[in-house]
Write a protein that holds these residues in place. Structure first.
Motif, short mmCIF file in Angstrom:
data_model
loop_
_atom_site.label_atom_id
_atom_site.label_comp_id
_atom_site.label_asym_id
_atom_site.label_seq_id
_atom_site.Cartn_x
_atom_site.Cartn_y
_atom_site.Cartn_z
N TYR A 121 0.82 -1.21 0.00
CA TYR A 121 0.00 0.00 0.00
C TYR A 121 0.86 1.27 0.00
CZ TYR A 121 -4.32 -2.59 0.38
OH TYR A 121 -5.37 -3.41 0.12
N LYS A 124 1.65 1.91 -3.58
CA LYS A 124 0.50 2.50 -4.28
C LYS A 124 0.35 3.98 -3.93
CE LYS A 124 -2.36 -1.63 -4.81
NZ LYS A 124 -3.63 -2.28 -4.52
N ASP A 127 3.03 6.00 -5.69
CA ASP A 127 2.69 6.21 -7.10
C ASP A 127 1.65 7.33 -7.25
OD1 ASP A 127 4.42 4.24 -7.93
OD2 ASP A 127 2.86 2.69 -8.12
#
Length: 180
Positions: A121, A124, A127
């Motif tokens: 996570y 993510k 990103d």
């Protein structure tokens, strides 16, 4: 009566030093001024109509130009105020979302027991953060583009929603393991 001019000056019994000592009468300047003034043609004080029209046209053009410049200056300053107020609002929204995201992330780290889940996570979110920085640069280049502003807000919402979903998933897992 022909005479030598040199002899005339000798006859007057004056030498050059005495000639420089001779003085003009006191009223000489005033008499000269009045004679000069009398010889000059009188002035006419009539103004030329064309000259007055030209002066009035120049003044009118100057006033019109000044007014138009002030109006353009006012429009520019209003635009700057709108842009700066929009930037201020976006900064405020950004701070609120980032505070909520940080708060949810801290809750997630304290509750999560699985390091792989936290790393996945975190990647993510990193990103999404990189995307957000890119969109933020686009916003700085074009502050009037509503699509860029919507993309900024949407990115922040996605990050916050991701963290809330993770938190909810962990709560569900903790309830299942607690009841078993």
């Amino acid at each position: 009566m022909k005479q030598d001019i040199r002899n005339l000056f000798r006859d007057e019994d004056t030498d050059p030093v005495d000639a420089s000592r001779k003085q003009l009468p006191d009223s000489h300047r005033q008499d000269f001024y009045w004679q000069l003034k009398a010889s000059r043609p009188p002035r006419t004080s009539q103004l030329n109509r064309h000259y007055l029209i030209k002066v009035a046209a120049i003044i009118t053009m100057f006033l019109a130009l000044t007014l138009s410049l002030f109006q353009m200056g006012d429009n520019t300053s209003n635009h700057d105020v709108e842009v700066s107020s929009m930037e201020t609002q976006i900064d405020l929204i950004e701070k609120q979302y980032l505070a909520s995201i940080d708060q949810e992330w801290q809750r997630f780290i304290t509750v999560a027991n699985d390091e792989k889940l936290v790393e996945r996570y975190k990647e993510k979110l990193d990103d999404l953060d990189a995307d957000y920085k890119e969109i933020s640069q686009q916003f700085k280049a074009d502050t009037d583009n509503i699509l860029v502003i919507e993309s900024l807000v949407e990115n922040l919402q996605i990050r916050l929603q991701l963290l809330k979903d993770i938190q909810e998933h962990i709560n569900v897992l903790n309830q299942k393991t607690g009841t078993v």
